[in-house]
Every structure is written in C-alpha cells, then in structure tokens.
Design a protein around this motif. Structure first.
Motif, PDB file in Angstrom:
ATOM      1  N   PHE A 114       0.693  -1.253   0.056  1.00 26.70           N
ATOM      2  CA  PHE A 114      -0.023   0.060  -0.093  1.00 26.70           C
ATOM      3  C   PHE A 114       0.793   1.138  -0.031  1.00 26.70           C
ATOM      4  O   PHE A 114       0.616   2.093  -0.919  1.00 26.70           O
ATOM      5  CB  PHE A 114      -0.951  -0.225   1.370  1.00 26.70           C
ATOM      6  N   ALA A 115       1.848   1.132   0.970  1.00 24.98           N
ATOM      7  CA  ALA A 115       2.809   2.367   0.882  1.00 24.98           C
ATOM      8  C   ALA A 115       3.550   2.671  -0.632  1.00 24.98           C
ATOM      9  O   ALA A 115       3.586   3.767  -0.857  1.00 24.98           O
ATOM     10  CB  ALA A 115       3.753   2.064   1.865  1.00 24.98           C
ATOM     11  N   ASP A 152       5.782  12.516  -5.517  1.00 26.28           N
ATOM     12  CA  ASP A 152       6.727  13.668  -5.010  1.00 26.28           C
ATOM     13  C   ASP A 152       7.718  13.322  -3.908  1.00 26.28           C
ATOM     14  O   ASP A 152       7.204  12.728  -2.789  1.00 26.28           O
ATOM     15  CB  ASP A 152       5.821  14.952  -4.748  1.00 26.28           C
ATOM     16  N   ALA A 153       8.875  12.855  -4.170  1.00 26.21           N
ATOM     17  CA  ALA A 153       9.886  12.285  -3.200  1.00 26.21           C
ATOM     18  C   ALA A 153      10.006  13.317  -2.030  1.00 26.21           C
ATOM     19  O   ALA A 153       9.979  12.714  -0.852  1.00 26.21           O
ATOM     20  CB  ALA A 153      11.271  12.408  -3.672  1.00 26.21           C
ATOM     21  N   ASP A 154       9.783  14.424  -1.946  1.00 19.32           N
ATOM     22  CA  ASP A 154       9.956  15.446  -0.587  1.00 19.32           C
ATOM     23  C   ASP A 154       8.707  15.353   0.210  1.00 19.32           C
ATOM     24  O   ASP A 154       8.733  14.836   1.443  1.00 19.32           O
ATOM     25  CB  ASP A 154      10.276  16.793  -0.985  1.00 19.32           C
ATOM     26  N   LEU A 194       8.781  11.615   1.649  1.00 22.21           N
ATOM     27  CA  LEU A 194       9.812  11.541   2.811  1.00 22.21           C
ATOM     28  C   LEU A 194       9.228  12.255   3.874  1.00 22.21           C
ATOM     29  O   LEU A 194       9.459  11.832   5.000  1.00 22.21           O
ATOM     30  CB  LEU A 194      11.148  12.100   2.294  1.00 22.21           C
ATOM     31  N   LYS A 195       8.552  13.223   3.885  1.00 25.84           N
ATOM     32  CA  LYS A 195       7.867  14.123   5.045  1.00 25.84           C
ATOM     33  C   LYS A 195       6.833  13.327   5.573  1.00 25.84           C
ATOM     34  O   LYS A 195       6.651  13.282   6.830  1.00 25.84           O
ATOM     35  CB  LYS A 195       7.436  15.313   4.829  1.00 25.84           C
ATOM     36  N   ALA A 197       4.941   9.692  10.095  1.00 22.85           N
ATOM     37  CA  ALA A 197       4.364   8.204  10.391  1.00 22.85           C
ATOM     38  C   ALA A 197       5.453   7.735  11.532  1.00 22.85           C
ATOM     39  O   ALA A 197       4.766   6.904  12.341  1.00 22.85           O
ATOM     40  CB  ALA A 197       3.977   7.430   9.358  1.00 22.85           C
ATOM     41  N   GLY A 198       6.592   7.910  11.265  1.00 23.99           N
ATOM     42  CA  GLY A 198       7.465   7.325  12.172  1.00 23.99           C
ATOM     43  C   GLY A 198       7.680   7.839  13.646  1.00 23.99           C
ATOM     44  O   GLY A 198       8.106   7.153  14.420  1.00 23.99           O
ATOM     45  N   GLU A 199       7.264   9.202  13.561  1.00 24.44           N
ATOM     46  CA  GLU A 199       7.372   9.997  15.029  1.00 24.44           C
ATOM     47  C   GLU A 199       6.337   9.340  16.084  1.00 24.44           C
ATOM     48  O   GLU A 199       5.250   8.839  15.870  1.00 24.44           O
ATOM     49  CB  GLU A 199       6.823  11.275  14.677  1.00 24.44           C
ATOM     50  N   GLY A 200       7.048   8.778  16.890  1.00 27.18           N
ATOM     51  CA  GLY A 200       6.424   8.149  18.203  1.00 27.18           C
ATOM     52  C   GLY A 200       6.157   6.699  17.967  1.00 27.18           C
ATOM     53  O   GLY A 200       5.369   5.963  18.638  1.00 27.18           O
TER      54      GLY A 200
END
Length: 59
Positions: A32-33, A42-44, A47-48, A53-56
């Motif tokens: 899915f990702a 859009d790579a930027d 990446l953001k 999603a990775g925070e916490g």
C-alpha cells in the motif's frame, strides 16, 4: 477529503488488513505504501510523510 471520506478510507484499510490476516498485514502495508508513494509522485512529500508516520512509532 471530507471527514466522512477519510472515515470510509480508514475503515476500508482496517477491514482489508483484517481480511489479509495479521501475518500478511506488514506485506499489505508495504505494498500500500509503495502504491501511495507512486501516486503521490513527489519524493519530498513522501519523505515528510514517512518521517511523520515514524514519529512516536517506536514508543
């Protein structure tokens, strides 16, 4: 996207993960990702979103 549409999409995501089963959920989410990243195009931005999603996530 409206709140109702967001709810519909999230519900479909959750139901599909239930259908594929716990063992296959990581592969489903990875696929899915990749599809979403390709659609975003859009790579930027991608990446953001990955960072957000990775925070916490490891707490």
């Amino acid at each position: 996207m409206t709140d109702a549409e967001l709810d519909t999409v999230y519900t479909r995501l959750c139901k599909t993960m239930t259908q594929v089963g716990e063992a296959n959920a990581p592969m489903f989410l990875a696929r899915f990702a990749l599809l979403a990243i390709e659609k975003i195009g859009d790579a930027d931005v991608s990446l953001k979103l990955i960072d957000a999603a990775g925070e916490g996530a490891s707490e």
